[in-house]
Enzyme design. Structure first.
Site, mmCIF file in Angstrom:
data_model
loop_
_atom_site.group_PDB
_atom_site.id
_atom_site.type_symbol
_atom_site.label_atom_id
_atom_site.label_comp_id
_atom_site.label_asym_id
_atom_site.label_seq_id
_atom_site.Cartn_x
_atom_site.Cartn_y
_atom_site.Cartn_z
ATOM 1 N N LYS A 27 -11.895 -11.331 1.576
ATOM 2 C CA LYS A 27 -12.184 -11.826 0.240
ATOM 3 C C LYS A 27 -13.493 -12.604 0.241
ATOM 4 O O LYS A 27 -13.860 -13.202 1.253
ATOM 5 C CB LYS A 27 -11.052 -12.725 -0.243
ATOM 6 C CG LYS A 27 -9.734 -11.994 -0.448
ATOM 7 C CD LYS A 27 -8.667 -12.963 -0.934
ATOM 8 C CE LYS A 27 -7.428 -12.221 -1.394
ATOM 9 N NZ LYS A 27 -6.625 -11.737 -0.262
ATOM 10 N N HIS B 60 -8.564 -16.182 -2.793
ATOM 11 C CA HIS B 60 -9.944 -16.541 -3.107
ATOM 12 C C HIS B 60 -10.095 -18.058 -3.248
ATOM 13 O O HIS B 60 -11.096 -18.636 -2.849
ATOM 14 C CB HIS B 60 -10.400 -15.848 -4.402
ATOM 15 C CG HIS B 60 -10.615 -14.370 -4.240
ATOM 16 N ND1 HIS B 60 -9.604 -13.460 -4.430
ATOM 17 C CD2 HIS B 60 -11.717 -13.672 -3.894
ATOM 18 C CE1 HIS B 60 -10.080 -12.235 -4.213
ATOM 19 N NE2 HIS B 60 -11.368 -12.334 -3.894
ATOM 20 N N SER C 130 -11.143 -11.049 -8.083
ATOM 21 C CA SER C 130 -10.190 -12.120 -7.807
ATOM 22 C C SER C 130 -9.245 -12.243 -8.992
ATOM 23 O O SER C 130 -9.698 -12.307 -10.134
ATOM 24 C CB SER C 130 -10.943 -13.433 -7.600
ATOM 25 O OG SER C 130 -10.079 -14.543 -7.796
ATOM 26 N N GLY D 169 -7.444 -14.847 -9.682
ATOM 27 C CA GLY D 169 -7.580 -16.192 -10.223
ATOM 28 C C GLY D 169 -8.916 -16.466 -10.902
ATOM 29 O O GLY D 169 -8.976 -17.144 -11.927
#
Length: 122
Positions: free
Chosen positions: A24, A50, A91, A93
């Site tokens: 990531k 992340h 990601s 989030g």
């Protein structure tokens, strides 16, 4: 003062990623008070999320008096044997980073690499 902050900002490396593998990454905008920000790439295989990378990066920067915000994330596939890095994914989030920005940063750090990106993939 502002000079020290600008120096701290210039000391922040544009790219810090693991040397091999798929992992990531986050694109982070770093700011010093009263100075224009700059975007940096951080990618690590130890991170389950992340946010793990972003939180560690933010903590390191805060110790230097610098602010930051996460612009998004994705994944990097780094194949040093082939001198290739592929940027893709997103990601959950933070959303999708601007992979074209990430790619330019990586090209500056790895000028002899073939660096590609795609918006598809997770």
């Amino acid at each position: 003062g502002a000079g020290a902050m600008a120096a701290a900002l210039s000391g922040v490396r544009d790219v810090e990623i693991d040397g091999d593998g798929v992992f990531k990454y986050v694109l982070v905008r770093v700011r010093a008070p009263g100075a224009p920000g700059k975007d940096v790439v951080r990618g690590h295989g130890w991170a389950e999320y992340h946010a793990d990378i972003y939180e560690r990066t933010a903590a390191e920067l805060a110790r230097q008096g610098l602010d930051c915000e996460c612009l998004g994330g994705g994944r990097l596939a780094h194949r040093p044997q082939e001198r290739k890095i592929h940027v893709y994914g997103y990601s959950v989030g933070f959303g999708r980073a601007d992979h074209s920005v990430t790619t330019e940063k990586l090209k500056a750090e790895y000028p002899d690499y073939e660096i590609t990106w795609a918006d598809e993939g997770y």
